[in-house]
Write an enzyme that holds these catalytic residues in place. Structure first.
Site, mmCIF file in Angstrom:
data_model
loop_
_atom_site.group_PDB
_atom_site.id
_atom_site.type_symbol
_atom_site.label_atom_id
_atom_site.label_comp_id
_atom_site.label_asym_id
_atom_site.label_seq_id
_atom_site.Cartn_x
_atom_site.Cartn_y
_atom_site.Cartn_z
ATOM 1 N N PHE A 149 0.816 -1.226 0.000
ATOM 2 C CA PHE A 149 0.000 0.000 0.000
ATOM 3 C C PHE A 149 0.839 1.262 0.000
ATOM 4 O O PHE A 149 0.355 2.330 -0.385
ATOM 5 C CB PHE A 149 -0.962 0.012 1.210
ATOM 6 C CG PHE A 149 -0.306 0.445 2.508
ATOM 7 C CD1 PHE A 149 -0.132 1.792 2.802
ATOM 8 C CD2 PHE A 149 0.148 -0.492 3.425
ATOM 9 C CE1 PHE A 149 0.481 2.197 3.981
ATOM 10 C CE2 PHE A 149 0.761 -0.102 4.607
ATOM 11 C CZ PHE A 149 0.932 1.246 4.879
ATOM 12 N N LYS A 173 -1.213 -7.143 -9.254
ATOM 13 C CA LYS A 173 -2.172 -7.274 -8.148
ATOM 14 C C LYS A 173 -1.781 -6.194 -7.135
ATOM 15 O O LYS A 173 -0.907 -6.384 -6.310
ATOM 16 C CB LYS A 173 -2.084 -8.681 -7.524
ATOM 17 C CG LYS A 173 -3.349 -9.159 -6.835
ATOM 18 C CD LYS A 173 -3.836 -8.249 -5.707
ATOM 19 C CE LYS A 173 -3.021 -8.412 -4.446
ATOM 20 N NZ LYS A 173 -3.413 -7.398 -3.408
ATOM 21 N N GLU A 176 -4.975 -3.723 -1.968
ATOM 22 C CA GLU A 176 -6.418 -3.452 -1.947
ATOM 23 C C GLU A 176 -6.746 -2.216 -1.109
ATOM 24 O O GLU A 176 -7.893 -1.770 -1.074
ATOM 25 C CB GLU A 176 -7.192 -4.679 -1.432
ATOM 26 C CG GLU A 176 -6.906 -5.105 0.003
ATOM 27 C CD GLU A 176 -5.696 -6.035 0.145
ATOM 28 O OE1 GLU A 176 -4.660 -5.791 -0.507
ATOM 29 O OE2 GLU A 176 -5.774 -6.979 0.952
ATOM 30 N N CYS A 281 9.473 1.841 3.476
ATOM 31 C CA CYS A 281 10.362 0.725 3.824
ATOM 32 C C CYS A 281 11.788 1.208 4.004
ATOM 33 O O CYS A 281 12.631 0.482 4.495
ATOM 34 C CB CYS A 281 10.300 -0.347 2.755
ATOM 35 S SG CYS A 281 10.928 0.256 1.199
HETATM 36 P P1 NAD Z 1 1.559 -6.555 3.073
HETATM 37 O O1 NAD Z 1 2.613 -7.602 3.142
HETATM 38 O O2 NAD Z 1 0.457 -6.605 4.066
HETATM 39 O O3 NAD Z 1 0.833 -6.583 1.631
HETATM 40 C C1 NAD Z 1 1.567 -6.594 0.438
HETATM 41 C C2 NAD Z 1 0.769 -7.321 -0.634
HETATM 42 O O4 NAD Z 1 0.540 -8.656 -0.211
HETATM 43 C C3 NAD Z 1 -0.586 -6.681 -0.897
HETATM 44 O O5 NAD Z 1 -0.836 -6.690 -2.283
HETATM 45 C C4 NAD Z 1 -1.558 -7.589 -0.148
HETATM 46 O O6 NAD Z 1 -2.815 -7.679 -0.766
HETATM 47 C C5 NAD Z 1 -0.869 -8.947 -0.189
HETATM 48 N N1 NAD Z 1 -1.145 -9.765 1.004
HETATM 49 C C6 NAD Z 1 -1.380 -9.317 2.267
HETATM 50 N N2 NAD Z 1 -1.586 -10.354 3.091
HETATM 51 C C7 NAD Z 1 -1.488 -11.476 2.345
HETATM 52 C C8 NAD Z 1 -1.606 -12.866 2.647
HETATM 53 N N3 NAD Z 1 -1.863 -13.304 3.878
HETATM 54 N N4 NAD Z 1 -1.436 -13.745 1.644
HETATM 55 C C9 NAD Z 1 -1.175 -13.335 0.391
HETATM 56 N N5 NAD Z 1 -1.063 -12.024 0.055
HETATM 57 C C10 NAD Z 1 -1.205 -11.101 1.016
HETATM 58 O O7 NAD Z 1 2.307 -5.158 3.096
HETATM 59 P P2 NAD Z 1 1.663 -3.701 3.177
HETATM 60 O O8 NAD Z 1 1.112 -3.497 4.546
HETATM 61 O O9 NAD Z 1 0.797 -3.444 2.017
HETATM 62 O O10 NAD Z 1 2.958 -2.800 2.979
HETATM 63 C C11 NAD Z 1 3.816 -2.446 4.024
HETATM 64 C C12 NAD Z 1 4.978 -3.407 4.150
HETATM 65 O O11 NAD Z 1 5.702 -3.456 2.919
HETATM 66 C C13 NAD Z 1 5.991 -2.982 5.187
HETATM 67 O O12 NAD Z 1 6.430 -4.124 5.869
HETATM 68 C C14 NAD Z 1 7.128 -2.394 4.361
HETATM 69 O O13 NAD Z 1 8.401 -2.411 4.973
HETATM 70 C C15 NAD Z 1 7.091 -3.264 3.177
HETATM 71 N N6 NAD Z 1 7.707 -2.638 2.029
HETATM 72 C C16 NAD Z 1 8.930 -3.077 1.646
HETATM 73 C C17 NAD Z 1 9.565 -2.480 0.591
HETATM 74 C C18 NAD Z 1 10.909 -2.944 0.147
HETATM 75 O O14 NAD Z 1 11.338 -2.494 -0.887
HETATM 76 N N7 NAD Z 1 11.570 -3.821 0.851
HETATM 77 C C19 NAD Z 1 8.955 -1.417 -0.089
HETATM 78 C C20 NAD Z 1 7.687 -1.003 0.315
HETATM 79 C C21 NAD Z 1 7.075 -1.623 1.386
#
Ligand code: NAD
Length: 495
Positions: A149, A173, A176, A281
């Site tokens: 997000f 994808k 959401e 991040c």
């Molecule tokens: P998230 O892991 O909750 O979600 C990321 C994606 O995974 C979304 O599209 C979501 O729909 C999907 N998802 C969520 N739960 C899932 C599940 N149980 N099974 C399958 N798919 C699932 O992350 P977020 O809250 O959207 O974003 C924040 C996180 O992303 C933080 O931890 C941040 O550090 C990390 N991030 C990392 C980087 C990097 O480059 N390393 C960059 C941006 C964000």
């Protein structure tokens, strides 16, 4: 109410699963939209469109694909404000920050404009007598991107620019939580000349993700998100035979040595900890302060915090917007509460800050006297909370950074070039800043952390992105001596 659908085979497609997710305007706390949540069958439709579009897109000339990227570059540039507005509406980040996100995403499209150069192979003439050997790189087929997000425009651009330029077709994808911008980007891609089916968007949650991970026609998955999900994506995707790069969460440390320019360090810490409400991040989450300057540094950070005005991201005076949901805001605030209970000192308490009463706002917090083992140190908070850990000096600081399971970004602040160079050598982290708090690589290098911040071996975008989205082929060739041809080609006999 804004209804947010899929984009499949070059057009908006309404969801059929009967499931939708709530999209908020985090600055008001009100629901602004409903997003379709795809079923497996809807993912299958997008993959089928991408698969059907692959042969023609793959065969498009390099100059054609470069031309499309140049058009896309112009369209994104002309629509910076529109894209940024989507981000502020659904993510909440302030407009200036949203424009920064667009700029950093655009860099990746500009990089992909150089695709004819980027796909050049090698050639070895006369590797053996009459034998030449050369290498080419070819696209994988249908590839998928699953994005978080916090950068709803930039992270998809990290992925699709290179993936498409390499000749793959793509299924995105998005998160959401802030999905609308993905459809606007799909429209821009279409206007740029990307044929129907080459770029598709499937809105959804775990159901869509799980179908992507098992779909036999998807060759590779790029993921950015939290560490537990990144690990799951990597393990499941690779078990299903896919190429996977999965970037995870972070806990970024900024080491400030006793000789640092403390005003520079304090400015950097405030910008890097509280920008985008700490939902980056690469945000600085922990300042590791040398004992000799820790009191001064904490005072300088604290005195800057009142200038971080918190409010609706569309109001240009504000420097920090809301968090993504009310639930996340409460969780972040809980870390401040927990820090008090664990014996740390709350220097600035964001829970008491001056913020609008509606919406998911939380003002910046500064916590001193933090130590490993406290939950505000151990966990990725992903909000506007900056912890200060005091150390004797360089050695203790690096030891702490290297002991942390996350290893996305880090920075050192010092005037000593030798100390900075030693830090770059010693520190076990993927991206390093020397007096630069958020060392996100420019698009012609690649982005990636180490340890729990990245699963897989390929970093995102840049040269490693080109490698990820292509596979190498090596051709070994030998031709009959033209002098022996049955047809007289004009070669002298007995050369
Ligand atoms: P998230 O892991 O909750 O979600 C990321 C994606 O995974 C979304 O599209 C979501 O729909 C999907 N998802 C969520 N739960 C899932 C599940 N149980 N099974 C399958 N798919 C699932 O992350 P977020 O809250 O959207 O974003 C924040 C996180 O992303 C933080 O931890 C941040 O550090 C990390 N991030 C990392 C980087 C990097 O480059 N390393 C960059 C941006 C964000």
């Amino acid at each position: 109410m804004n209804e947010i659908h899929h984009w499949i085979d070059g057009r908006v497609v309404e969801g059929t699963s009967g499931r939708t997710g709530v999209v908020f305007n985090p600055a008001t706390g009100e629901q602004s939209g409903a997003v379709d949540l795809a079923s497996a069958a809807e993912v299958d439709a997008a993959v089928a469109a991408a698969k059907a579009a692959f042969p023609e897109w793959r065969a498009a000339t390099l100059s054609r694909r470069a031309e499309v990227m140049f058009h896309l570059r112009e369209l994104v540039d002309a629509n910076r404000k529109e894209i940024a507005t989507y981000l502020t509406n659904e993510h909440g980040k302030v407009l200036s920050d949203a424009l920064g996100e667009v700029a950093r995403g655009l860099e990746n499209i500009e990089f992909a404009c150089g695709i004819p150069h980027l796909l050049k192979g090698g050639y070895s003439e006369q590797a053996a007598g009459g034998v030449d050997v050369y290498s080419i790189r070819q696209p994988l087929g249908v590839v998928a991107g699953i994005t978080p997000f916090n950068f709803p425009a930039m992270v998809p651009m990290w992925m699709f620019a290179n993936a498409l330029a390499c000749g793959n077709t793509f299924v995105l994808k998005p998160s959401e939580k802030d999905p609308s911008v993905s459809l606007f980007l799909a429209e821009l891609l279409e206007k740029a000349g990307v044929p129907a089916g080459v770029f598709n968007v499937v809105q959804g949650d775990k159901v869509a993700v799980d179908r992507i991970l098992e779909h036999p026609d998807i060759a590779a998955v790029s993921f950015v998100g939290s560490t537990p999900i990144a690990r799951y994506i990597y393990e499941t995707g690779t078990a299903n035979g896919k190429r996977v790069q999965a970037l995870g969460g972070a806990k970024n440390h900024m080491l400030v040595l006793a000789d640092a320019d403390l005003d520079m360090a304090a400015d950097a810490a405030v910008g890097a900890a509280y920008g985008s409400a700490g939902e980056r991040c690469m945000a600085v989450s922990v300042v590791v302060a040398a004992e000799a300057i820790a009191d001064d540094l904490v005072a300088k950070v604290a005195e800057r915090i009142p200038a971080v005005t918190v409010g609706n991201g569309h109001e240009l005076d504000n420097q920090m917007g809301p968090l993504i949901t009310g639930e996340h805001r409460d969780k972040v605030a809980g870390y401040v509460e927990g820090a008090v209970a664990e014996g740390a000192t709350v220097v600035v308490d964001g829970r008491a800050g001056d913020v609008p009463s509606e919406g998911f706002f939380l003002a910046p917090s500064l916590i001193d006297g933090v130590r490993p083992g406290m939950s505000c140190y151990d966990d990725e908070i992903f909000g506007p909370v900056l912890s200060v850990v005091r150390v004797k000096g360089y050695e203790d600081g690096v030891e702490m950074i290297n002991a942390n399971p996350y290893a996305n970004g880090t920075a050192i602040f010092t005037r000593d070039g030798g100390a900075a160079r030693q830090f770059q050598f010693d520190v076990e982290v993927g991206m390093v800043g020397l007096n630069v708090p958020i060392p996100v690589p420019v698009s012609y290098y690649s982005f990636g952390g180490w340890k729990a911040s990245l699963f897989g071996d390929t970093h995102m975008y840049g040269p490693e992105g080109i490698n990820f989205y292509t596979r190498g082929k090596v051709v070994t060739s030998r031709w009959p001596d033209p002098a022996t041809s049955a047809v007289d080609l004009g070669f002298p006999q007995n050369r």
